[in-house]
Design an enzyme around this catalytic site. Structure first.
Site, PDB file in Angstrom:
ATOM      1  N   PRO A  90       0.815  -1.223   0.000  1.00 26.56           N
ATOM      2  CA  PRO A  90       0.000   0.000   0.000  1.00 26.56           C
ATOM      3  C   PRO A  90       0.843   1.264   0.000  1.00 26.56           C
ATOM      4  O   PRO A  90       0.395   2.334  -0.363  1.00 26.56           O
ATOM      5  CB  PRO A  90      -0.810  -0.105   1.303  1.00 26.56           C
ATOM      6  CG  PRO A  90      -0.697  -1.512   1.749  1.00 26.56           C
ATOM      7  CD  PRO A  90       0.584  -2.040   1.198  1.00 26.56           C
ATOM      8  N   ARG A 155      -1.188  -6.573 -22.011  1.00 23.20           N
ATOM      9  CA  ARG A 155      -1.935  -6.033 -23.157  1.00 23.20           C
ATOM     10  C   ARG A 155      -1.112  -5.024 -23.953  1.00 23.20           C
ATOM     11  O   ARG A 155      -1.464  -4.690 -25.094  1.00 23.20           O
ATOM     12  CB  ARG A 155      -3.248  -5.406 -22.717  1.00 23.20           C
ATOM     13  CG  ARG A 155      -3.135  -4.136 -21.930  1.00 23.20           C
ATOM     14  CD  ARG A 155      -4.476  -3.754 -21.329  1.00 23.20           C
ATOM     15  NE  ARG A 155      -5.571  -3.839 -22.266  1.00 23.20           N
ATOM     16  CZ  ARG A 155      -5.908  -2.887 -23.146  1.00 23.20           C
ATOM     17  NH1 ARG A 155      -5.179  -1.782 -23.225  1.00 23.20           N
ATOM     18  NH2 ARG A 155      -6.930  -3.038 -23.956  1.00 23.20           N
ATOM     19  N   ASP A 170      -5.942   3.487 -26.095  1.00 25.45           N
ATOM     20  CA  ASP A 170      -6.516   3.451 -24.744  1.00 25.45           C
ATOM     21  C   ASP A 170      -6.458   4.828 -24.093  1.00 25.45           C
ATOM     22  O   ASP A 170      -5.494   5.562 -24.285  1.00 25.45           O
ATOM     23  CB  ASP A 170      -5.691   2.498 -23.858  1.00 25.45           C
ATOM     24  CG  ASP A 170      -6.057   1.046 -24.077  1.00 25.45           C
ATOM     25  OD1 ASP A 170      -7.018   0.784 -24.828  1.00 25.45           O
ATOM     26  OD2 ASP A 170      -5.361   0.184 -23.530  1.00 25.45           O
TER      27      ASP A 170
HETATM   28  N1  JEE Z   1      -0.154  -3.208  -4.181  1.00 25.45           N
HETATM   29  C1  JEE Z   1      -0.893  -3.068  -3.300  1.00 25.45           C
HETATM   30  C2  JEE Z   1      -1.850  -2.871  -2.276  1.00 25.45           C
HETATM   31  C3  JEE Z   1      -2.062  -3.553  -1.079  1.00 25.45           C
HETATM   32  C4  JEE Z   1      -1.298  -4.657  -0.466  1.00 25.45           C
HETATM   33  C5  JEE Z   1      -0.179  -5.187  -1.110  1.00 25.45           C
HETATM   34  C6  JEE Z   1       0.565  -6.171  -0.498  1.00 25.45           C
HETATM   35  C7  JEE Z   1       0.199  -6.639   0.768  1.00 25.45           C
HETATM   36  C8  JEE Z   1       0.750  -7.556   1.676  1.00 25.45           C
HETATM   37  C9  JEE Z   1      -0.054  -7.610   2.787  1.00 25.45           C
HETATM   38  N2  JEE Z   1      -1.061  -6.729   2.599  1.00 25.45           N
HETATM   39  C10 JEE Z   1      -2.127  -6.492   3.567  1.00 25.45           C
HETATM   40  C11 JEE Z   1      -1.837  -5.358   4.460  1.00 25.45           C
HETATM   41  C12 JEE Z   1      -2.827  -4.976   5.323  1.00 25.45           C
HETATM   42  C13 JEE Z   1      -2.587  -3.939   6.229  1.00 25.45           C
HETATM   43  C14 JEE Z   1      -1.367  -3.295   6.252  1.00 25.45           C
HETATM   44  C15 JEE Z   1      -1.116  -2.227   7.275  1.00 25.45           C
HETATM   45  N3  JEE Z   1      -1.065  -0.872   6.702  1.00 25.45           N
HETATM   46  C16 JEE Z   1      -2.118  -0.623   5.703  1.00 25.45           C
HETATM   47  C17 JEE Z   1      -2.043   0.814   5.223  1.00 25.45           C
HETATM   48  O1  JEE Z   1      -2.139   1.695   6.345  1.00 25.45           O
HETATM   49  C18 JEE Z   1      -1.094   1.510   7.305  1.00 25.45           C
HETATM   50  C19 JEE Z   1      -1.119   0.081   7.819  1.00 25.45           C
HETATM   51  C20 JEE Z   1      -0.386  -3.666   5.359  1.00 25.45           C
HETATM   52  C21 JEE Z   1      -0.616  -4.726   4.457  1.00 25.45           C
HETATM   53  C22 JEE Z   1      -0.937  -6.120   1.390  1.00 25.45           C
HETATM   54  C23 JEE Z   1      -1.689  -5.134   0.783  1.00 25.45           C
HETATM   55  N4  JEE Z   1      -3.112  -2.989  -0.459  1.00 25.45           N
HETATM   56  N5  JEE Z   1      -3.563  -1.985  -1.225  1.00 25.45           N
HETATM   57  C24 JEE Z   1      -2.831  -1.871  -2.335  1.00 25.45           C
HETATM   58  N6  JEE Z   1      -3.011  -0.941  -3.327  1.00 25.45           N
END
Ligand code: JEE
Length: 242
Positions: A90, A155, A170
């Site tokens: 994230p 793609r 696109d």
């Molecule tokens: N690409 C992408 C993703 C991901 C993503 C990608 C990879 C993993 C691995 C684990 N998780 C879950 C997870 C949950 C909670 C937390 C804590 N934090 C969250 C944000 O606020 C602070 C605290 C971390 C990770 C993932 C999520 N989420 N959104 C995107 N655009």
């Protein structure tokens, strides 16, 4: 292009890999996708544990540095072509069409899909992957984001789409920052809803003019940020290649 996906849930990709566009690209040898189960690198057998609690307390579990770094190094070595390492998170640089186009120039991409609360920080410090996010919302792991990247990149590869032009046209492609005009196909009328006359006129100049105007109006209405006068660069992530 070869994708190597490191994940705790390789089966998540089963249905995705058989969908028509990707399946055809794989069968035609345009794309190769290899999955690697991080649990196969667990030191702790028979439990195959690869996660543990965070030092200092806090919610959830983290993926441990040792199995992850060993896995990534082993997977990288499976093929002579070094992999461009992408870690889904994230906190990463936001994926956009420009980044997808850049990724499409790579010969090999490794997608590191975490779970739980993500990876031990030393995975990032040691492997120095590019960190990419697909948007400002929280998923349960990196797999959906990995599929999104594969979809957006494949793609764009030469020969994958029947008509090369379609990816070029696109929205967002190659600097094209306008939303798409409305599209119609048969029948000409459905429940009183008809097709705009201009599209049936055969007047290609008038059709092009109408489509350009429709794109402009829709973009102004929904995505003013895309208009050239409002565009801002998508700041590259510190680990992002220039
Ligand atoms: N690409 C992408 C993703 C991901 C993503 C990608 C990879 C993993 C691995 C684990 N998780 C879950 C997870 C949950 C909670 C937390 C804590 N934090 C969250 C944000 O606020 C602070 C605290 C971390 C990770 C993932 C999520 N989420 N959104 C995107 N655009």
């Amino acid at each position: 292009m070869r994708f190597d996906v490191v994940t705790l849930f390789p089966a998540i990709f089963d249905g995705y890999l058989t969908q028509s566009l990707l399946d055809k690209a794989i069968v035609r040898g345009l794309v190769e996708i290899q999955r690697h189960n991080l649990r196969d690198w667990a030191e702790d057998t028979p439990h195959r544990k690869v996660d543990d609690r965070p030092f200092g307390g806090g919610p959830g579990m983290l993926l441990q540095v040792e199995p992850t770094v060993t896995c990534v190094r082993d997977v990288d070595a499976m093929c002579d072509v070094p992999a461009r390492k992408i870690l889904l998170t994230p906190q990463g640089r936001r994926l956009d069409q420009r980044l997808a186009e850049d990724l499409a120039t790579s010969d090999r991409i490794m997608l590191m899909c975490g779970r739980y609360e993500g990876f031990d920080q030393r995975v990032l410090d040691i492997l120095q992957p590019e960190e990419i996010s697909i948007g400002d919302f929280v998923l349960n792991g990196g797999e959906v984001a990995a599929m999104t990247i594969i979809d957006a990149v494949v793609r764009l590869l030469p020969g994958v789409l029947g008509d090369e032009q379609s990816s070029l046209d696109d929205s967002f492609s190659r600097g094209n920052r306008m939303l798409e005009f409305p599209q119609y196909t048969r029948p000409r009328e459905f429940e009183g809803h008809t097709v705009p006359d201009v599209l049936l006129s055969g007047d290609h100049a008038a059709i092009a003019k109408w489509r350009a105007e429709q794109s402009r109006v829709k973009t102004i209405d929904r995505r003013r940020d895309l208009l050239p006068e409002n565009s801002k660069p998508n700041h590259e992530h510190p680990n992002q290649r220039s």
